[in-house]
Design a protein around this motif. Structure first.
Motif, PDB file in Angstrom:
ATOM      1  N   LEU A 329       0.800  -1.233   0.000  1.00  0.00           N
ATOM      2  CA  LEU A 329       0.000   0.000   0.000  1.00  0.00           C
ATOM      3  C   LEU A 329       0.827   1.275   0.000  1.00  0.00           C
ATOM      4  O   LEU A 329       0.270   2.366  -0.157  1.00  0.00           O
ATOM      5  N   GLY A 330       2.140   1.179   0.180  1.00  0.00           N
ATOM      6  CA  GLY A 330       2.943   2.375   0.314  1.00  0.00           C
ATOM      7  C   GLY A 330       2.654   3.039   1.639  1.00  0.00           C
ATOM      8  O   GLY A 330       2.179   2.420   2.603  1.00  0.00           O
ATOM      9  N   ILE A 331       2.892   4.340   1.701  1.00  0.00           N
ATOM     10  CA  ILE A 331       2.734   5.057   2.956  1.00  0.00           C
ATOM     11  C   ILE A 331       1.287   5.087   3.425  1.00  0.00           C
ATOM     12  O   ILE A 331       1.000   5.325   4.616  1.00  0.00           O
ATOM     13  N   GLU A 332       0.322   4.803   2.520  1.00  0.00           N
ATOM     14  CA  GLU A 332      -1.087   4.748   2.918  1.00  0.00           C
ATOM     15  C   GLU A 332      -1.334   3.656   3.948  1.00  0.00           C
ATOM     16  O   GLU A 332      -2.343   3.686   4.662  1.00  0.00           O
ATOM     17  N   ALA A 333      -0.433   2.678   4.016  1.00  0.00           N
ATOM     18  CA  ALA A 333      -0.574   1.635   5.030  1.00  0.00           C
ATOM     19  C   ALA A 333      -0.591   2.219   6.429  1.00  0.00           C
ATOM     20  O   ALA A 333      -1.238   1.681   7.331  1.00  0.00           O
ATOM     21  N   CYS A 334       0.085   3.329   6.616  1.00  0.00           N
ATOM     22  CA  CYS A 334       0.134   3.971   7.928  1.00  0.00           C
ATOM     23  C   CYS A 334      -1.188   4.627   8.293  1.00  0.00           C
ATOM     24  O   CYS A 334      -1.471   4.846   9.477  1.00  0.00           O
ATOM     25  N   ASP A 335      -1.997   4.951   7.299  1.00  0.00           N
ATOM     26  CA  ASP A 335      -3.333   5.489   7.564  1.00  0.00           C
ATOM     27  C   ASP A 335      -4.297   4.381   7.962  1.00  0.00           C
ATOM     28  O   ASP A 335      -5.192   4.584   8.782  1.00  0.00           O
ATOM     29  N   GLN A 336      -4.104   3.209   7.371  1.00  0.00           N
ATOM     30  CA  GLN A 336      -5.000   2.091   7.639  1.00  0.00           C
ATOM     31  C   GLN A 336      -4.655   1.361   8.937  1.00  0.00           C
ATOM     32  O   GLN A 336      -5.521   0.755   9.558  1.00  0.00           O
ATOM     33  N   ASP A 337      -3.385   1.402   9.319  1.00  0.00           N
ATOM     34  CA  ASP A 337      -2.923   0.726  10.531  1.00  0.00           C
ATOM     35  C   ASP A 337      -2.383   1.791  11.478  1.00  0.00           C
ATOM     36  O   ASP A 337      -1.262   2.273  11.321  1.00  0.00           O
ATOM     37  N   ARG A 338      -3.184   2.149  12.478  1.00  0.00           N
ATOM     38  CA  ARG A 338      -2.804   3.233  13.376  1.00  0.00           C
ATOM     39  C   ARG A 338      -1.495   2.921  14.103  1.00  0.00           C
ATOM     40  O   ARG A 338      -0.653   3.804  14.301  1.00  0.00           O
ATOM     41  N   GLY A 339      -1.317   1.669  14.488  1.00  0.00           N
ATOM     42  CA  GLY A 339      -0.097   1.294  15.196  1.00  0.00           C
ATOM     43  C   GLY A 339       1.137   1.496  14.349  1.00  0.00           C
ATOM     44  O   GLY A 339       2.171   1.964  14.826  1.00  0.00           O
ATOM     45  N   LEU A 340       1.035   1.151  13.058  1.00  0.00           N
ATOM     46  CA  LEU A 340       2.142   1.380  12.136  1.00  0.00           C
ATOM     47  C   LEU A 340       2.350   2.876  11.937  1.00  0.00           C
ATOM     48  O   LEU A 340       3.489   3.357  11.875  1.00  0.00           O
ATOM     49  N   GLY A 341       1.256   3.622  11.861  1.00  0.00           N
ATOM     50  CA  GLY A 341       1.357   5.072  11.697  1.00  0.00           C
ATOM     51  C   GLY A 341       2.099   5.735  12.832  1.00  0.00           C
ATOM     52  O   GLY A 341       2.799   6.732  12.632  1.00  0.00           O
ATOM     53  N   LEU A 342       1.989   5.181  14.035  1.00  0.00           N
ATOM     54  CA  LEU A 342       2.710   5.737  15.174  1.00  0.00           C
ATOM     55  C   LEU A 342       4.211   5.517  15.061  1.00  0.00           C
ATOM     56  O   LEU A 342       4.984   6.102  15.793  1.00  0.00           O
ATOM     57  N   GLY A 343       4.591   4.662  14.120  1.00  0.00           N
ATOM     58  CA  GLY A 343       6.010   4.469  13.876  1.00  0.00           C
ATOM     59  C   GLY A 343       6.655   5.607  13.109  1.00  0.00           C
ATOM     60  O   GLY A 343       7.888   5.729  13.095  1.00  0.00           O
ATOM     61  N   ILE A 344       5.846   6.447  12.459  1.00  0.00           N
ATOM     62  CA  ILE A 344       6.408   7.552  11.679  1.00  0.00           C
ATOM     63  C   ILE A 344       7.069   8.557  12.618  1.00  0.00           C
ATOM     64  O   ILE A 344       6.431   9.122  13.493  1.00  0.00           O
ATOM     65  N   ASN A 345       8.354   8.767  12.426  1.00  0.00           N
ATOM     66  CA  ASN A 345       9.103   9.743  13.220  1.00  0.00           C
ATOM     67  C   ASN A 345       9.317  11.041  12.466  1.00  0.00           C
ATOM     68  O   ASN A 345       9.231  12.130  13.041  1.00  0.00           O
ATOM     69  N   VAL A 346       9.619  10.943  11.168  1.00  0.00           N
ATOM     70  CA  VAL A 346       9.866  12.119  10.331  1.00  0.00           C
ATOM     71  C   VAL A 346       9.136  11.939   9.004  1.00  0.00           C
ATOM     72  O   VAL A 346       9.204  10.874   8.387  1.00  0.00           O
ATOM     73  N   GLN A 347       8.447  13.004   8.579  1.00  0.00           N
ATOM     74  CA  GLN A 347       7.729  12.975   7.296  1.00  0.00           C
ATOM     75  C   GLN A 347       7.504  14.405   6.821  1.00  0.00           C
ATOM     76  O   GLN A 347       7.187  15.289   7.624  1.00  0.00           O
ATOM     77  N   ASN A 348       7.694  14.609   5.531  1.00  0.00           N
ATOM     78  CA  ASN A 348       7.479  15.940   4.942  1.00  0.00           C
ATOM     79  C   ASN A 348       8.258  17.020   5.680  1.00  0.00           C
ATOM     80  O   ASN A 348       7.741  18.105   5.965  1.00  0.00           O
ATOM     81  N   HIS A 349       9.509  16.700   6.035  1.00  0.00           N
ATOM     82  CA  HIS A 349      10.411  17.648   6.696  1.00  0.00           C
ATOM     83  C   HIS A 349       9.938  18.047   8.089  1.00  0.00           C
ATOM     84  O   HIS A 349      10.322  19.093   8.599  1.00  0.00           O
ATOM     85  N   ARG A 350       9.108  17.213   8.717  1.00  0.00           N
ATOM     86  CA  ARG A 350       8.587  17.542  10.047  1.00  0.00           C
ATOM     87  C   ARG A 350       8.768  16.364  10.993  1.00  0.00           C
ATOM     88  O   ARG A 350       8.708  15.204  10.589  1.00  0.00           O
ATOM     89  N   LEU A 351       8.971  16.687  12.269  1.00  0.00           N
ATOM     90  CA  LEU A 351       8.943  15.663  13.305  1.00  0.00           C
ATOM     91  C   LEU A 351       7.499  15.294  13.572  1.00  0.00           C
ATOM     92  O   LEU A 351       6.661  16.168  13.826  1.00  0.00           O
ATOM     93  N   ILE A 352       7.198  14.002  13.535  1.00  0.00           N
ATOM     94  CA  ILE A 352       5.821  13.549  13.664  1.00  0.00           C
ATOM     95  C   ILE A 352       5.517  12.966  15.033  1.00  0.00           C
ATOM     96  O   ILE A 352       4.500  13.277  15.640  1.00  0.00           O
ATOM     97  N   HIS A 353       6.394  12.133  15.547  1.00  0.00           N
ATOM     98  CA  HIS A 353       6.082  11.438  16.792  1.00  0.00           C
ATOM     99  C   HIS A 353       6.081  12.412  17.972  1.00  0.00           C
ATOM    100  O   HIS A 353       7.013  13.204  18.135  1.00  0.00           O
ATOM    101  N   PRO A 354       5.038  12.368  18.824  1.00  0.00           N
ATOM    102  CA  PRO A 354       4.943  13.308  19.946  1.00  0.00           C
ATOM    103  C   PRO A 354       6.148  13.285  20.883  1.00  0.00           C
ATOM    104  O   PRO A 354       6.521  14.321  21.440  1.00  0.00           O
TER     105      PRO A 354
END
Length: 364
Positions: A329-354
């Motif tokens: 699914l590409g990065i869309e997998a992170c939208d479908q799986d919330r737990g996987l989405g919480l793995g995102i640390n950096v995206q689009n030049h921004r820090l994502i993880h709280p």
């Protein structure tokens, strides 16, 4: 999707991001894996093993990095920063809270950096970290194994046998943290007959641990006063504190280390996130220890790399379901799986993880 599998370059890091069995599962779903030549040798996997399941072997790291997604084990080192402009997705352990340089470098790239250690799973209201757990189990068990080795006199230690003998007291093992690492460390220490004390701030966790080990372990609520009374008696002190995505608190001051018996040993498994012991700094498998205040310090941040065959198989068993989702699914997998989405640390030049927001507020 085209997936790159580069060879790990950290000191004596013999693990590899995907086993041949995992590569076969990806190939069966129509994905192509490009493996840097020799990437699996440290774990006992030959190039021919990867070729046999359909992977393509490439000669250089640059070729393995030049794909849509790169699967690794450890965080990119400085010599690999040049490749970070190539993939769209990087999936590996990152431990950014203890690595400002890598954090700032990732923010300059276009890739999405997903960290194994912050991927979550929720079942029955309980939160777990499925990609951290297998390596934490190995590191916890190895902490006692390595601690016992460096307690040997020839290694600079006190000359203590943790099990003791009839008529001779066993060694004193003190474990800071009762999570996965601490539990596994206790399992090995209890098994070899040591006198074991576990500290934690979660009383419910201490109660659970009592159901596992019974009267063979001392269970103490962690306060500065309690630590100050017990740590000076430790032959082996194990740091096993985890706060996902953040640096752990410093629980053991330099002054407290100075009260420990000369030749005692400290192993801090939390060193890859910054450590919970003031005097401990990262070391390497080539030079694993140093002595400070008379105490042997062990701070190898990639401990499971010492047992790569076991570690690679355990890691890929856990990462493969998530790798398959990302490949499909590409990065869309992170939208479908919330737990996987919480793995995102950096995206689009921004820090994502709280947790990284708290660690690097100036980078927001």
């Amino acid at each position: 999707m085209n997936i790159g599998l580069p060879k790990e370059i950290k000191d004596q890091e013999f693990r590899v991001g995907l086993s041949p069995a995992a590569v076969q599962a990806l190939q069966e779903r129509g994905h192509q894996v490009f493996v840097e030549s020799g990437a699996g040798l440290g774990s006992g996997f030959r190039d021919a093993d990867y070729q046999a399941v359909g992977a393509k072997i490439v000669a250089t790291a640059a070729q393995a990095w030049d794909e849509e997604m790169v699967i690794k084990v450890k965080e990119p080192l400085a010599s690999e920063y040049q490749f970070l402009t190539l993939p769209k997705i990087l999936f590996t352990y990152l431990h950014l809270a203890a690595n400002r340089d890598l954090t700032e470098t990732l923010l300059k790239t276009d890739l999405t950096a997903i960290a194994y250690e912050t991927v979550e799973r929720e079942r029955g209201g309980q939160i777990s970290f499925p990609l951290l757990t297998p390596m934490s189990m190995i590191a916890g068990r190895l902490a006692v194994q390595f601690g016992a080795r460096f307690l040997e006199r020839s290694q600079g230690g006190r000359g203590i046998l943790l099990s003791g003998l009839p008529g001779v007291q066993p060694g004193q093992v003190v474990i800071l943290g009762g999570g996965v690492v601490g539990t596994e460390a206790a399992r090995i220490a209890v098994g070899c007959g040591a006198n074991v004390t576990i500290f934690d701030v979660n009383v419910e966790r201490l109660c659970y641990l009592e159901t596992l080990f019974g009267a063979r372990v001392n269970y103490l609520y962690s306060t500065s006063n309690a630590l100050a009374q017990v740590i000076p008696t430790a032959d082996l002190l194990i740091g096993a504190v985890l706060i996902p995505g953040q640096r752990p608190p410093c629980l053991v001051s330099r002054g407290l280390v100075q009260q420990m018996i000369p030749g005692s040993v400290i192993v801090d498994v939390a060193v890859d996130q910054g450590g919970c012991i003031e005097t401990l700094r990262p070391t390497s498998h080539s030079q694993p220890t140093y002595v400070e205040a008379g105490v042997v310090h062990y701070g190898v941040p990639n401990m499971p790399g010492a047992v790569p065959r076991t570690a690679t198989q355990a890691l890929t068993n856990s990462t493969l379901p998530f790798v398959l989702k990302l490949a499909d699914l590409g990065i869309e997998a992170c939208d479908q799986d919330r737990g996987l989405g919480l793995g995102i640390n950096v995206q689009n030049h921004r820090l994502i993880h709280p947790a990284l927001h708290k660690e690097f507020p100036d980078l927001l």
